[in-house]
Design a protein around this motif. Sequence first.
Motif, mmCIF file in Angstrom:
data_model
loop_
_atom_site.group_PDB
_atom_site.id
_atom_site.type_symbol
_atom_site.label_atom_id
_atom_site.label_comp_id
_atom_site.label_asym_id
_atom_site.label_seq_id
_atom_site.Cartn_x
_atom_site.Cartn_y
_atom_site.Cartn_z
ATOM 1 N N LEU A 117 0.820 -1.208 0.000
ATOM 2 C CA LEU A 117 0.000 0.000 0.000
ATOM 3 C C LEU A 117 0.860 1.266 0.000
ATOM 4 O O LEU A 117 1.744 1.422 0.838
ATOM 5 C CB LEU A 117 -0.932 0.016 1.213
ATOM 6 C CG LEU A 117 -2.306 -0.620 1.023
ATOM 7 C CD1 LEU A 117 -3.073 -0.627 2.339
ATOM 8 C CD2 LEU A 117 -3.114 0.097 -0.044
ATOM 9 N N HIS A 118 0.556 2.168 -0.938
ATOM 10 C CA HIS A 118 1.212 3.467 -1.008
ATOM 11 C C HIS A 118 0.296 4.583 -0.488
ATOM 12 O O HIS A 118 0.757 5.539 0.121
ATOM 13 C CB HIS A 118 1.603 3.799 -2.447
ATOM 14 C CG HIS A 118 2.773 3.018 -2.954
ATOM 15 N ND1 HIS A 118 2.756 1.650 -3.071
ATOM 16 C CD2 HIS A 118 3.998 3.417 -3.378
ATOM 17 C CE1 HIS A 118 3.922 1.236 -3.553
ATOM 18 N NE2 HIS A 118 4.694 2.284 -3.741
ATOM 19 N N GLU A 119 -1.009 4.446 -0.758
ATOM 20 C CA GLU A 119 -1.964 5.483 -0.372
ATOM 21 C C GLU A 119 -3.203 4.837 0.251
ATOM 22 O O GLU A 119 -3.715 3.856 -0.273
ATOM 23 C CB GLU A 119 -2.373 6.321 -1.583
ATOM 24 C CG GLU A 119 -1.227 7.068 -2.246
ATOM 25 C CD GLU A 119 -1.712 7.972 -3.372
ATOM 26 O OE1 GLU A 119 -2.919 8.274 -3.408
ATOM 27 O OE2 GLU A 119 -0.885 8.354 -4.216
ATOM 28 N N VAL A 120 -3.662 5.432 1.351
ATOM 29 C CA VAL A 120 -4.878 4.972 2.021
ATOM 30 C C VAL A 120 -5.749 6.186 2.326
ATOM 31 O O VAL A 120 -5.286 7.153 2.935
ATOM 32 C CB VAL A 120 -4.564 4.210 3.323
ATOM 33 C CG1 VAL A 120 -5.865 3.774 3.999
ATOM 34 C CG2 VAL A 120 -3.685 3.011 3.052
ATOM 35 N N GLY A 121 -7.005 6.145 1.900
ATOM 36 C CA GLY A 121 -7.946 7.219 2.188
ATOM 37 C C GLY A 121 -8.949 6.786 3.237
ATOM 38 O O GLY A 121 -9.688 5.818 3.037
ATOM 39 N N LEU A 122 -8.947 7.472 4.384
ATOM 40 C CA LEU A 122 -9.881 7.188 5.472
ATOM 41 C C LEU A 122 -10.639 8.444 5.891
ATOM 42 O O LEU A 122 -11.266 8.471 6.947
ATOM 43 C CB LEU A 122 -9.127 6.618 6.679
ATOM 44 C CG LEU A 122 -8.430 5.266 6.474
ATOM 45 C CD1 LEU A 122 -7.583 4.923 7.691
ATOM 46 C CD2 LEU A 122 -9.444 4.165 6.200
#
Length: 263
Positions: A146-151
């Motif tokens: 994972l490089h980007e996580v949107g929460l």
Amino acid sequence: MAKGGKGPRGKKITLKVAKNCIKVTFDGRKRLDLSKMGITTFPKCILRLNDVDELDLSRNMIRKIPDSISKFQNLRWLDLHSNYIDRLPESIGQMGALLYLNISNNKLTSNGLPVEMNQLKNIRTLNLGLNHLDSVPTTLGALKELHEVGLNDNLLSHVPQSIAKLPKLKKLNTKRNPFPKGDESDAFIDSIKRLDTLYLVDEKDLCGPCLRKCQQARDRLNRIKTTTVGLPRKPMFPNLVSPNSMAKDSQEDWRLHSNITLQ
């Protein structure tokens, strides 16, 4: 509203319509783009087009994703944002080629995230923003690519350390969540960028070696500030009124051209 109170019927997607919606991306990938089509039910006919690389079902009115979506074994890019989805199927874990999954702006709750998501070993971008998540499974920490996580824009009170410590994580968006003030989760607010991140913590929360490392870094920064503040700043353009050597030779030509233009 349709008969029986089941909501709008939506646009019917046939296999022919779906085939006409396949586009080739600039890098030669096949994308099936069914976004903004007024779809209310996942069109099962598209399962016959399971050789596509990308599938866009965003901005529709879809409420359920069937288990059969796992037939898209070559799928690298799946966009489901802006629908009414409250649960992902367990079979999504079987989509091992998936690199990008966007399911933001839906009705997802924490119970709607299956444990099987931890099998998406190649996924690099996961967007879960604008949902109803009050917690995030710690098992997502198994997604090492994972490089980007949107929460962002959820109901989170904390972010699991297993996610924040992902080895390749460059961006973690946790904006607009009800984190307790002064909680350690403040360290995750906005974006996390590896190798260029400022973590704010109390000294009491640091172990001995970490505290010494931080103190040494602070001392080095203070020495740099001390040595640079006292130095006079050299002007970058000491003779600003004079043209540089290259322009000086053609100065008269420019002046003559300007006069002609103004006349």
